[in-house]
Design a protein around this motif. Structure first.
Motif, PDB file in Angstrom:
ATOM      1  N   ARG A 320       0.835  -1.206   0.000  1.00 52.23           N
ATOM      2  CA  ARG A 320       0.000   0.000   0.000  1.00 52.23           C
ATOM      3  C   ARG A 320       0.873   1.261   0.000  1.00 52.23           C
ATOM      4  O   ARG A 320       0.565   2.256  -0.668  1.00 52.23           O
ATOM      5  N   TYR A 321       1.942   1.202   0.759  1.00 50.34           N
ATOM      6  CA  TYR A 321       2.888   2.324   0.848  1.00 50.34           C
ATOM      7  C   TYR A 321       3.495   2.629  -0.523  1.00 50.34           C
ATOM      8  O   TYR A 321       3.489   3.771  -0.990  1.00 50.34           O
ATOM      9  N   SER A 323       2.314   1.726  -3.407  1.00 46.31           N
ATOM     10  CA  SER A 323       1.217   2.101  -4.309  1.00 46.31           C
ATOM     11  C   SER A 323       0.874   3.580  -4.175  1.00 46.31           C
ATOM     12  O   SER A 323       0.596   4.258  -5.175  1.00 46.31           O
ATOM     13  N   PHE A 324       0.891   4.082  -2.947  1.00 47.75           N
ATOM     14  CA  PHE A 324       0.638   5.508  -2.749  1.00 47.75           C
ATOM     15  C   PHE A 324       1.712   6.334  -3.448  1.00 47.75           C
ATOM     16  O   PHE A 324       1.409   7.359  -4.082  1.00 47.75           O
ATOM     17  N   LEU A 325       2.980   5.910  -3.356  1.00 48.00           N
ATOM     18  CA  LEU A 325       4.067   6.648  -4.003  1.00 48.00           C
ATOM     19  C   LEU A 325       3.907   6.624  -5.526  1.00 48.00           C
ATOM     20  O   LEU A 325       4.163   7.621  -6.202  1.00 48.00           O
ATOM     21  N   ILE A 326       3.488   5.476  -6.070  1.00 49.28           N
ATOM     22  CA  ILE A 326       3.253   5.375  -7.511  1.00 49.28           C
ATOM     23  C   ILE A 326       2.173   6.361  -7.928  1.00 49.28           C
ATOM     24  O   ILE A 326       2.314   7.113  -8.906  1.00 49.28           O
ATOM     25  N   TYR A 327       1.077   6.357  -7.185  1.00 44.06           N
ATOM     26  CA  TYR A 327      -0.036   7.263  -7.490  1.00 44.06           C
ATOM     27  C   TYR A 327       0.420   8.722  -7.395  1.00 44.06           C
ATOM     28  O   TYR A 327       0.091   9.551  -8.259  1.00 44.06           O
ATOM     29  N   SER A 328       1.187   9.037  -6.376  1.00 47.59           N
ATOM     30  CA  SER A 328       1.684  10.397  -6.190  1.00 47.59           C
ATOM     31  C   SER A 328       2.565  10.822  -7.352  1.00 47.59           C
ATOM     32  O   SER A 328       2.475  11.952  -7.842  1.00 47.59           O
ATOM     33  N   ASP A 329       3.418   9.911  -7.838  1.00 48.81           N
ATOM     34  CA  ASP A 329       4.286  10.221  -8.978  1.00 48.81           C
ATOM     35  C   ASP A 329       3.472  10.450 -10.249  1.00 48.81           C
ATOM     36  O   ASP A 329       3.781  11.332 -11.059  1.00 48.81           O
ATOM     37  N   ILE A 330       2.436   9.655 -10.440  1.00 44.69           N
ATOM     38  CA  ILE A 330       1.594   9.789 -11.643  1.00 44.69           C
ATOM     39  C   ILE A 330       0.935  11.163 -11.688  1.00 44.69           C
ATOM     40  O   ILE A 330       1.009  11.869 -12.705  1.00 44.69           O
ATOM     41  N   GLU A 340     -10.330  12.048  -9.655  1.00 39.20           N
ATOM     42  CA  GLU A 340     -11.071  11.943  -8.398  1.00 39.20           C
ATOM     43  C   GLU A 340     -10.192  12.586  -7.338  1.00 39.20           C
ATOM     44  O   GLU A 340      -9.024  12.884  -7.589  1.00 39.20           O
ATOM     45  N   SER A 341     -10.701  12.798  -6.154  1.00 38.62           N
ATOM     46  CA  SER A 341      -9.870  13.380  -5.104  1.00 38.62           C
ATOM     47  C   SER A 341      -8.844  12.364  -4.628  1.00 38.62           C
ATOM     48  O   SER A 341      -9.057  11.158  -4.711  1.00 38.62           O
ATOM     49  N   SER A 342      -7.723  12.884  -4.139  1.00 37.82           N
ATOM     50  CA  SER A 342      -6.677  11.992  -3.616  1.00 37.82           C
ATOM     51  C   SER A 342      -7.211  11.139  -2.479  1.00 37.82           C
ATOM     52  O   SER A 342      -6.838   9.971  -2.329  1.00 37.82           O
ATOM     53  N   GLU A 343      -8.096  11.730  -1.664  1.00 39.39           N
ATOM     54  CA  GLU A 343      -8.651  11.002  -0.526  1.00 39.39           C
ATOM     55  C   GLU A 343      -9.426   9.758  -0.998  1.00 39.39           C
ATOM     56  O   GLU A 343      -9.333   8.689  -0.380  1.00 39.39           O
ATOM     57  N   GLU A 344     -10.155   9.908  -2.107  1.00 37.33           N
ATOM     58  CA  GLU A 344     -10.910   8.762  -2.629  1.00 37.33           C
ATOM     59  C   GLU A 344      -9.971   7.646  -3.070  1.00 37.33           C
ATOM     60  O   GLU A 344     -10.202   6.471  -2.778  1.00 37.33           O
ATOM     61  N   MET A 345      -8.907   8.039  -3.788  1.00 34.77           N
ATOM     62  CA  MET A 345      -7.979   7.037  -4.293  1.00 34.77           C
ATOM     63  C   MET A 345      -7.250   6.352  -3.144  1.00 34.77           C
ATOM     64  O   MET A 345      -7.091   5.119  -3.138  1.00 34.77           O
ATOM     65  N   VAL A 346      -6.825   7.134  -2.171  1.00 29.95           N
ATOM     66  CA  VAL A 346      -6.121   6.561  -1.023  1.00 29.95           C
ATOM     67  C   VAL A 346      -7.035   5.599  -0.265  1.00 29.95           C
ATOM     68  O   VAL A 346      -6.598   4.529   0.185  1.00 29.95           O
ATOM     69  N   GLU A 347      -8.299   5.962  -0.133  1.00 28.10           N
ATOM     70  CA  GLU A 347      -9.247   5.089   0.560  1.00 28.10           C
ATOM     71  C   GLU A 347      -9.391   3.758  -0.176  1.00 28.10           C
ATOM     72  O   GLU A 347      -9.473   2.695   0.450  1.00 28.10           O
ATOM     73  N   LYS A 348      -9.390   3.804  -1.498  1.00 28.62           N
ATOM     74  CA  LYS A 348      -9.470   2.569  -2.278  1.00 28.62           C
ATOM     75  C   LYS A 348      -8.216   1.711  -2.080  1.00 28.62           C
ATOM     76  O   LYS A 348      -8.299   0.481  -1.974  1.00 28.62           O
ATOM     77  N   ILE A 349      -7.044   2.379  -2.044  1.00 24.21           N
ATOM     78  CA  ILE A 349      -5.788   1.650  -1.797  1.00 24.21           C
ATOM     79  C   ILE A 349      -5.817   1.035  -0.396  1.00 24.21           C
ATOM     80  O   ILE A 349      -5.426  -0.119  -0.196  1.00 24.21           O
ATOM     81  N   GLU A 357      -5.753  -6.097  -6.601  1.00 21.86           N
ATOM     82  CA  GLU A 357      -6.719  -5.001  -6.536  1.00 21.86           C
ATOM     83  C   GLU A 357      -6.028  -3.648  -6.670  1.00 21.86           C
ATOM     84  O   GLU A 357      -6.486  -2.765  -7.409  1.00 21.86           O
ATOM     85  N   VAL A 358      -4.916  -3.497  -5.953  1.00 24.92           N
ATOM     86  CA  VAL A 358      -4.181  -2.238  -6.001  1.00 24.92           C
ATOM     87  C   VAL A 358      -3.590  -2.027  -7.392  1.00 24.92           C
ATOM     88  O   VAL A 358      -3.639  -0.926  -7.956  1.00 24.92           O
ATOM     89  N   GLU A 359      -3.049  -3.081  -7.965  1.00 23.23           N
ATOM     90  CA  GLU A 359      -2.459  -2.986  -9.301  1.00 23.23           C
ATOM     91  C   GLU A 359      -3.507  -2.568 -10.326  1.00 23.23           C
ATOM     92  O   GLU A 359      -3.247  -1.720 -11.192  1.00 23.23           O
ATOM     93  N   GLU A 360      -4.693  -3.135 -10.242  1.00 24.43           N
ATOM     94  CA  GLU A 360      -5.755  -2.786 -11.185  1.00 24.43           C
ATOM     95  C   GLU A 360      -6.226  -1.349 -11.001  1.00 24.43           C
ATOM     96  O   GLU A 360      -6.520  -0.648 -11.975  1.00 24.43           O
ATOM     97  N   LEU A 361      -6.284  -0.892  -9.750  1.00 21.23           N
ATOM     98  CA  LEU A 361      -6.654   0.499  -9.480  1.00 21.23           C
ATOM     99  C   LEU A 361      -5.707   1.463 -10.192  1.00 21.23           C
ATOM    100  O   LEU A 361      -6.138   2.404 -10.873  1.00 21.23           O
ATOM    101  N   LEU A 362      -4.411   1.213 -10.039  1.00 17.24           N
ATOM    102  CA  LEU A 362      -3.414   2.110 -10.623  1.00 17.24           C
ATOM    103  C   LEU A 362      -3.348   1.947 -12.140  1.00 17.24           C
ATOM    104  O   LEU A 362      -3.090   2.921 -12.861  1.00 17.24           O
ATOM    105  N   THR A 363      -3.583   0.750 -12.633  1.00 19.71           N
ATOM    106  CA  THR A 363      -3.600   0.528 -14.085  1.00 19.71           C
ATOM    107  C   THR A 363      -4.726   1.349 -14.715  1.00 19.71           C
ATOM    108  O   THR A 363      -4.533   1.980 -15.774  1.00 19.71           O
TER     109      THR A 363
END
Length: 496
Positions: A320-321, A323-330, A340-349, A357-363
Motif C-alpha cells: 500500500r505504501y 502504491s501511494f508513491l506510484i499514485y503520487s508520482d503519476i 477523483e480526489s486523492s482522498e478517494e484514491m487513497v481510501e481505495k488503496i 486489486e491495487v495494481e488494477e486500481l493504478l492501471t
C-alpha cells in the motif's frame, strides 16, 4: 564572550593577568589557567579557546612547542606570547606560528588592552565571515536538493568544501528532540553533508554520501544509542548528483503520507531494510518512464514494480505504501490523471485486500491519462508565466527574469510557482524544453546539435546532460529506441 586560556609557570603572574584588565569589557572570559604546557594541552583537547596567552620559557615544554603541538591537531586560536626575554629568535619563531603579538614582562596594561581590541576585531570579523560562509553552504545544499543548482555551481560547491565526486546520494530527514541533535549530527558528520535547523531547531536534513546499505546500517547503530522519539524519513538513493532532487521529492511525498495517512506508512521501513527482511523497491525507473512519456515504457516500468513486490513477498502495508508513491508520482507528472480526489484514491488503496486489486486500481488510473483534455487552472501570475515559457521556450528563463517581467519578487514568485505547479520554476522550464526536444527527435530530421540550437541551448553537451537527467537516456539513445514506435501517453494538444 570569547574564551581565554592563560598559561604561565609563575602563580603570581597568572593571578595578576586575571585582574590586570577587565576581560569582559573587551569581550573575553578567562575560562582556565595552567601552570605548565602539558596541563594546557590536556585542557585544549577537551575545550576550544579563542585566545591563548602563554609564557615562552616553562619547565619540560616551552610555550612555542605547546603552540606547535596544538596547531598540529587542528586547534585554532589567536595567541599572545609573554616573556622576560627580548631575543629576536623568539620573536621571529613566534611570528611563524601566527602569534598576534609579543608582550614583555611585566606586561604593560595599555599595550594588553590594545592587543585585546585588535584580536576581538579579528575574531568578530572571522565569526561574521564564518556565518556568511555557512549560510552560503546551507543555501547551496538546499538549492541542490530542490534542483536549482546548475553544474557550474555544483562543482564550485565540491571544490570549496573539498568534497568528492562519484558517490551514491541519499537525502534523509531526521526529526528528534533538540537535546539529541548534537549526537545525531556527529554520527553523520564524517560521511554526509548536513543542514542543521533545516526547518526548525529539531530537524536535521542529511545528504548521505555512500551506498544505501551503509546508510541503513549507520541508522541502525545510531538508533541503538539514541532512540529517535520522532521520525526518520529516507528518500530515494541516486547515483548522479543532479538527480538528488528525486531523493528529496520522495521525502516530501513520504511526509505527506505520514501526515495525512499514517496507517499507510510502514513502521521503521529503514530498520527492516538494514536487517535484511526487506529490500527497498526503487522508483527511479518508473519516474524516468513517466518523463519519457511513452505508454508502453510506462506500463512496462509499472509492471516491473509490481513484479518486484510479488517476488519479494512484501507485506500488505508495504504494498500500500509503494502504491501511494506510484499514485503520487503519476499525478505529479500528469495532473490530468487526477479524475477523483486523492482522498478517494487513497481510501481505495487502503481498503484493497489483495495486491491485484491495487495494481488494477493504478492501471486504470494510468489509462485515463490523455483520454480527457483537462488543463489545470493556476493563479493569474503563474498562468501568465506558463504562457510566456510555452511561447518562448528557447529562452534561458530564470526566476529573476520572470519575476522582473511579472513585477514580482523572484523569491515570492518561486514559492508561488512551486505551490501551484508542484515543481520548481527551473524544473518546469527544463521539462517543457525536454518535451519539445522529444518531439523534434521523433518527428524531425534535425541532428542533435540542430535540435539543441533550436531549443535555445548554447551548449550541446549541456542539453544532452539535461535530457539524460530527466529521461535516463541521451538524445541519441532516445531517438534510436523510439524511432520505430512511440505512443505518447499525453496528447500533443496538452503540451501546447
Amino acid at each position: 564572550m570569547y574564551k581565554v586560556l592563560l598559561v604561565d609557570d609563575e602563580y603570581m603572574i597568572l593571578a595578576g593577568l586575571k585582574v590586570l584588565v577587565n576581560w569582559e569589557e573587551f569581550g573575553f572570559e578567562v575560562v582556565h589557567t595552567s601552570r605548565n604546557a602539558k596541563d594546557a594541552l590536556t585542557f585544549l583537547t577537551e575545550q576550544e579557546v579563542d585566545l591563548l596567552m602563554t609564557d615562552i620559557t616553562m619547565p619540560e615544554m616551552s610555550g612555542l612547542e605547546m603552540i606547535e603541538i596544538a596547531q598540529r591537531v587542528n586547534q585554532h586560536f589567536k595567541t599572545l606570547i609573554l616573556s622576560g626575554y627580548q631575543e629576536f629568535d623568539y620573536v621571529r619563531r613566534s611570528l611563524t606560528l601566527g602569534v598576534k603579538n609579543y608582550l614583555v614582562k611585566p606586561v604593560d596594561k595599555e599595550e594588553l588592552k590594545k592587543c585585546l581590541r585588535q584580536i576581538k576585531e579579528e575574531l568578530d570579523e572571522e565569526q561574521a565571515q564564518a556565518r556568511i560562509t555557512q549560510q552560503y553552504f546551507k543555501n547551496s545544499l538546499i538549492r541542490w536538493l530542490k534542483d536549482e543548482l546548475n553544474e557550474k555551481e555544483f562543482f564550485q560547491l565540491i571544490e570549496q568544501h573539498h568534497l568528492e565526486e562519484g558517490h551514491y546520494y541519499t537525502a534523509l530527514k531526521i526529526t528528534a528532540p533538540v537535546e539529541q541533535m548534537a549526537e545525531i549530527s556527529a554520527a553523520f558528520a564524517g560521511n554526509s553533508l548536513l543542514i542543521e535547523g533545516f526547518e526548525t531547531e529539531n530537524v536535521l536534513l542529511v545528504i548521505f554520501l555512500g551506498p544505501r546499505k551503509d546508510l541503513f546500517w549507520q541508522l541502525y547503530q545510531l538508533q541503538k544509542r539514541v532512540p529517535f522519539s520522532k521520525s526518520v524519513i529516507v528518500g530515494e538513493t541516486v547515483s548522479e548528483w543532479d538527480n538528488l532532487y528525486e531523493s528529496y521529492e520522495k521525502i516530501q511525498q513520504l511526509e505527506t503520507l505520514a501526515h495525512f495517512y499514517p496507517d499507510l506508512m510502514p513502521e521503521k521501513v529503514w530498520s527492516k531494510q538494514v536487517t535484511g527482511t526487506e529490500t527497498p523497491v526503487s522508483m527511479l525507473s518508473f519516474n524516468k518512464a513517466l518523463m519519457i512519456g511513452d505508454r508502453q515504457t510506462i506500463i512496462a516500468a509499472f509492471a516491473e514494480l509490481f513484479l518486484q513486490l510479488r517476488q519479494g513477498h512484501y507485506p500488505p502495508e508495504y504494498v500500500r505504501y509503494v502504491s501511494f508513491l506510484i499514485y503520487s508520482d503519476i499525478i505529479r507528472q500528469y495532473p490530468q490523471a487526477l479524475v477523483e480526489s486523492s482522498e478517494e484514491m487513497v481510501e481505495k488503496i487502503r481498503q484493497a485486500t489483495q495486491i491485484i486489486e491495487v495494481e488494477e486500481l493504478l492501471t486504470r488510473r494510468l489509462a485515463t491519462i490523455g483520454k480527457e483534455k483537462v488543463r489545470q487552472q493556476f493563479a493569474p501570475q503563474v498562468e501568465e508565466s506558463l504562457q510566456k515559457i510555452t511561447k518562448d521556450y528557447q529562452t534561458e528563463w530564470t526566476l529573476k527574469m520572470m519575476g522582473d517581467q511579472l513585477h514580482l519578487n523572484p523569491v515570492y514568485f518561486g514559492q508561488l510557482f512551486k505551490k501551484e505547479t508542484g515543481k520548481s520554476f527551473l524544473q518546469y522550464v527544463n521539462q517543457l524544453r525536454v518535451k519539445k526536444a522529444q518531439q523534434l527527435l521523433l518527428n524531425s530530421p534535425q541532428n542533435i546539435n540542430e535540435i539543441s540550437e533550436a531549443l535555445g541551448y548554447n551548449n550541446t553537451n549541456y542539453f544532452s546532460k539535461i535530457f539524460k537527467k530527466l529521461n535516463g537516456l541521451t538524445p541519441k539513445e532516445f531517438r534510436e529506441k523510439y524511432a520505430q514506435g512511440y505512443t505518447p501517453i499525453e496528447s500533443e494538444e496538452l503540451l501546447e
